[in-house]
Design an enzyme around this catalytic site. Structure first.
Site, short mmCIF file in Angstrom:
data_model
loop_
_atom_site.label_atom_id
_atom_site.label_comp_id
_atom_site.label_asym_id
_atom_site.label_seq_id
_atom_site.Cartn_x
_atom_site.Cartn_y
_atom_site.Cartn_z
N GLY B 486 34.62 21.01 -19.56
CA GLY B 486 33.71 21.96 -20.23
C GLY B 486 33.29 21.55 -21.62
N SER B 526 42.77 27.48 -19.05
CA SER B 526 42.02 27.59 -20.32
C SER B 526 42.85 27.01 -21.47
CB SER B 526 41.67 29.06 -20.61
OG SER B 526 40.80 29.56 -19.63
N THR B 529 41.26 23.35 -25.10
CA THR B 529 40.83 23.56 -26.49
C THR B 529 42.00 24.12 -27.30
OG1 THR B 529 38.58 23.93 -25.74
CG2 THR B 529 39.11 24.68 -27.96
N GLY B 711 37.94 29.79 -20.74
CA GLY B 711 37.37 29.30 -19.49
C GLY B 711 37.44 30.26 -18.32
N GLU B 712 38.23 31.32 -18.42
CA GLU B 712 38.55 32.01 -17.17
C GLU B 712 38.32 33.53 -17.13
OE1 GLU B 712 42.07 29.91 -15.14
OE2 GLU B 712 42.34 29.61 -17.28
#
Lengths: 80, 752
Positions: B486, B526, B529, B711-712
């Site tokens: 991502g 996730s 990052t 992300g989720e």
């Protein structure tokens, strides 16, 4: 798990590490150790959380005087 | 430190991604681009039956076909016994892992691999598959989670017994695991509640739908060293799985992660990698394998279909006082599904004092379920959010009002025992309330409606490593182990740059293979990052400390007398910028390499997301059009806001797909009838309006820059928001996903 503790959700025991907590629980509720340990390690299907955070150190994880220790199903596949 | 020097300079900006040019010009190397001298092509023979005993496999005719170099069946996989292995994604039984790669005794789903061929061309390999004769004893299949739990249901695994939290019940069943969470006294709380609502829900089996199919190229050298090039969410996890399946030490395996064309959780397990490796070993040549799209649908891990029953009670003030969930998930052909994660999410948005969560992990004759973006959360959010809306309706409250009144917050104890640290659920709901969208008129017309919902994902920490080499021109080469799905190369590099007062462009990130960087867990949960970003931050601090020593040498002072602030080293009247000092490393001891690893036990910040959905329903056809859609999410701190928005939009679109279109459609005998993107309909840009985004920032106190993975959580709320909007529009609210046209029409017919 509550079958072992006669339905009690929370119990208080003394211990400075998860290992000592498990030993104290086993002394009070015989069979506890067998339920959660595989040899000298936490069973792979069980996770231990200290104060809300799952600990990687397992039995070696430190436990404070007021800490909460949870025994949870280990989550697989949670890394989506 | 620039981070404490009056705000960020890099974090929160939107630099061009480092890999952008390669991606948009087609130069980026994906698995399908792998070329090696003497390359062979592998193909897999898959079971046409959903449930069958394999009586015999005769490969002799395939072996004899000119151009065929190797043929494998499940019995060619080393038998390393039956043991539990932890491969970085939770515990798994080795036999199940191995049998899912190549079946031995039974085929457990239509598409289950039973044999494999390597040949000099893909066409010859395909032709050889037709020459393999498999004798099956076809068995009755079971495809539904509730049917699979019934007495007398076809049993998938002869030796499987139900496990109850570390205890083997000894009961033979398709029910692999049962466990319960309890908080307080739910029965008493329900008895005292003024309003109680209970509903049942079902959700379909849904695939991640990544555009790039699974692929693997393997080269087994004469010295026993194996190299695998693959599209994976985790090269180290792939290495561990290949090692376990092939019973070989990880030191003999190198996994080279290629660029990845989408994963969403589905590219954590290995499928082709061990097969390509053994075909290479048998043939003495490298072997490349790429799945067809039907194989991706039939044979790789979708999200579980589910049956969920939710009961909630509230008092007259609108306070939710009790909750009860029954969650049964299809784990597919092998146990170890995602119901545990669902239990962590089902009531995660609310502060509820008494409750019970009862969970069932059940095998059925479908491909083994695996993670799909906030795995388990979307299924249960669809259910819980519906019941919360019903409570609100009974009490005469607005849907947003009841959510704000009961929002989970710092200190909330979830029913599974977790106590929340600082969390942004309330702030996300307030952002919904304050948004222009929420305050705008509901779509006009008799068939327009609006709904809201909220969802959660807990995120994970796990292990990450980074190394950073300072170049003499003042740039830094940053090496990490997280495959970039991502835009994480850039979001990780930005955290490194921020820490050292550099520009994002001055940090050159690259993703390395398993021999070239320290262990790094999957790109999932996730976590990249958050955790790899943290490792980059620590590596930057390591560089800073070493450069302080170098500056001290130049100025002939003690290292402790050198300070670093905003990209400049200072001591007394001396000062030197990072770039200038980088150019003088040769005279102060040579190269500087920073390195760091992290394994955060604590501090992982969960993320909440919420939606406003405006729809229009055609009562004649049952078609639902999304008119306007807003997603709000807590990012903690948005490192690269454009990538945060991209995650929010992407997750929303996938959630909309779950809501309206997507499902595995099986024939009665368990054959998947829609194994192409033509028949398995995912939403496209032509189906949807621009997804509007609102980033909320409630910094995570457990991360140096306040990051929460994003992300989720965004996939969880859309189906519930759309269901609420449909109800607002036409007065019916389906309790089964997807809410496809025929279900809407049937519901409307039933209500009239």
């Amino acid at each position: 798990m509550q079958k072992l503790t006669a339905g009690q959700q929370q119990v208080e025991v003394e211990g400075a590490t998860v290992r000592e907590v498990v030993a104290a629980l086993d002394a009070r509720y015989p069979g506890f150790k067998e339920r959660v340990l595989d040899g000298d390690r936490i069973k792979t299907e069980i996770a231990v959380a200290v104060d809300g955070e799952v600990v990687a150190a397992g039995l070696r994880a430190k436990v404070g005087p007021q800490s909460e220790v949870h025994f949870l199903p280990a989550i697989s596949g949670g890394a989506g | 430190m620039s981070a404490t020097n009056g705000g960020y300079k890099v974090i929160g900006t939107r630099p061009i991604r480092h890999d952008g040019v390669d991606k948009v010009t087609g130069r980026a190397i994906y698995g399908a681009d792998t070329r090696l001298a003497g390359l062979l092509y592998g193909q897999v023979l898959r079971s046409p039956h959903a449930h069958a005993r394999i009586k015999s496999i005769d490969t002799s005719k395939a072996v004899a076909l000119p151009g065929v170099k190797a043929v494998l069946t499940g019995t060619d996989l080393p038998d390393a016994g039956d043991q539990m292995v932890d491969l970085g994604e939770g515990p798994a039984r080795l036999k199940y892992l191995r049998d899912n790669v190549l079946a031995t005794d039974k085929a457990l789903y239509s598409g289950h691999p039973v044999a494999a061929v390597a040949a000099t061309s893909a066409h010859i390999a395909e032709e050889a598959l037709d020459l393999i004769e498999v004798e099956y004893e076809v068995l009755e299949a079971v495809l539904d989670v509730r049917e699979a739990m019934q007495e007398g249901a076809p049993q998938l695994h002869d030796d499987m017994t139900t496990q109850e939290f570390g205890e083997d019940t000894g009961r033979k069943s398709n029910l692999a695991t049962h466990f319960e969470h309890r908080l307080g006294d739910a029965d008493k709380a329900f008895a005292e509640a003024d309003v109680v609502v209970e509903r049942e829900f079902q959700t379909a089996t849904v695939h991640q739908g990544y555009i790039e199919p699974h692929n693997a190229t393997a080269s087994w050298n004469a010295d026993g060293q194996l190299t695998v090039w693959t599209s994976t969410q985790g090269s180290f996890t792939a290495r561990a799985q290949v090692g376990a399946v092939l019973d070989m030490p990880i030191s003999r395996i190198k996994v080279v992660p290629q660029e990845i064309g989408g994963g969403f959780g589905g590219k954590i397990p290995v499928y082709l990698e061990p097969v390509a490796a053994l075909l290479s070993k048998a043939s003495g040549q490298p072997v490349k394998m790429i799945m067809t799209r039907p194989a991706v649908f039939e044979s790789t891990g979708p999200t579980p279909g589910s049956y969920v029953k939710i009961k909630m009670g509230a008092d007259k003030s609108g306070k939710i006082v009790a909750a009860d969930a029954y969650i049964a998930f299809e784990s597919g052909a092998y146990p170890g599904g995602l119901v545990g994660a669902a239990a962590m999410c089902v009531f995660s948005c609310y502060d509820i004092p008494d409750g019970r969560i009862d969970c069932y992990d059940v095998v059925v004759n479908k491909p083994r379920s695996f993670a799909y973006r906030a795995p388990g959360s979307t299924q249960v959010a669809f259910a819980t959010e519906h019941v919360v809306d019903l409570l609100a309706a009974e009490l005469g409250m607005e849907p947003l009002e009841i959510r704000l009144k009961n929002t989970a917050t710092t200190g909330t104890r979830r029913i599974d025992g977790v106590v929340y640290p600082k969390m942004g659920c309330k702030e996300v709901l307030e952002a919904i309330r304050d948004s222009e969208h929420y305050q705008s008129p509901v779509p006009a017309g008799p068939n327009g409606g609006r709904g809201i919902s909220v969802g959660y994902w807990f995120n994970v920490g796990l292990k990450s490593s980074c190394t950073a080499s300072v170049n003499s021109d003042g740039t830094v080469s940053l090496v990490e182990g997280s495959t970039d799905i991502g835009g994480t190369r850039t979001s990780v590099a930005m955290q490194f740059a921020e820490t050292l007062g550099l520009r994002a462009e001055d940090v050159k990130p690259q993703v390395a293979d398993t021999d070239s960087i320290g262990h790094t867990d999957v790109t999932g949960g996730s976590r990249v990052t958050y955790a790899t970003g943290w490792a980059a931050y620590k590596a930057a601090l390591d560089v800073r400390d070493q450069l302080c020593e170098r500056a001290a040498q130049l100025w002939e002072v003690e290292a402790g007398q050198v300070e670093f602030d905003d990209g400049v080293f200072r001591s007394g009247d001396n000062e030197m910028a990072f770039k200038e000092l980088a150019g003088r490393l040769e005279e102060t001891g040579g190269p500087v390499i920073g390195r760091a690893t992290v394994d955060p036990d604590s501090g992982v910040g969960g993320s909440f997301a919420a939606n406003i959905a405006d729809v229009e329903v055609d009562p004649e056809t049952g078609k639902v059009d999304i008119l306007r859609f807003t997603v709000v999410q807590d990012a903690g701190r948005a490192i690269h806001p454009a990538y945060v928005e991209g995650q929010m939009q992407g997750g929303s679109v996938q959630g909309i797909g779950w809501a309206l279109n997507e499902e595995y459609f099986y024939s009665g005998d368990g054959h998947l009838d829609n194994s192409s993107f033509l028949d398995y309909r995912i939403p496209t840009s032509l189906d949807l309006p621009m997804i509007e985004t609102i980033i909320v920032e409630v910094p995570n106190p457990g991360h140096p820059y306040g990051v929460r993975g994003v992300g989720e959580a965004n996939i969880a709320p859309p189906p519930a928001a759309i269901a609420a909007a449909i109800e607002d529009a036409v007065g019916v609210r389906p309790q089964e996903l997807p809410m496809k046209p025929d279900r809407i029409v049937a519901a409307l017919a039933g209500s009239s």
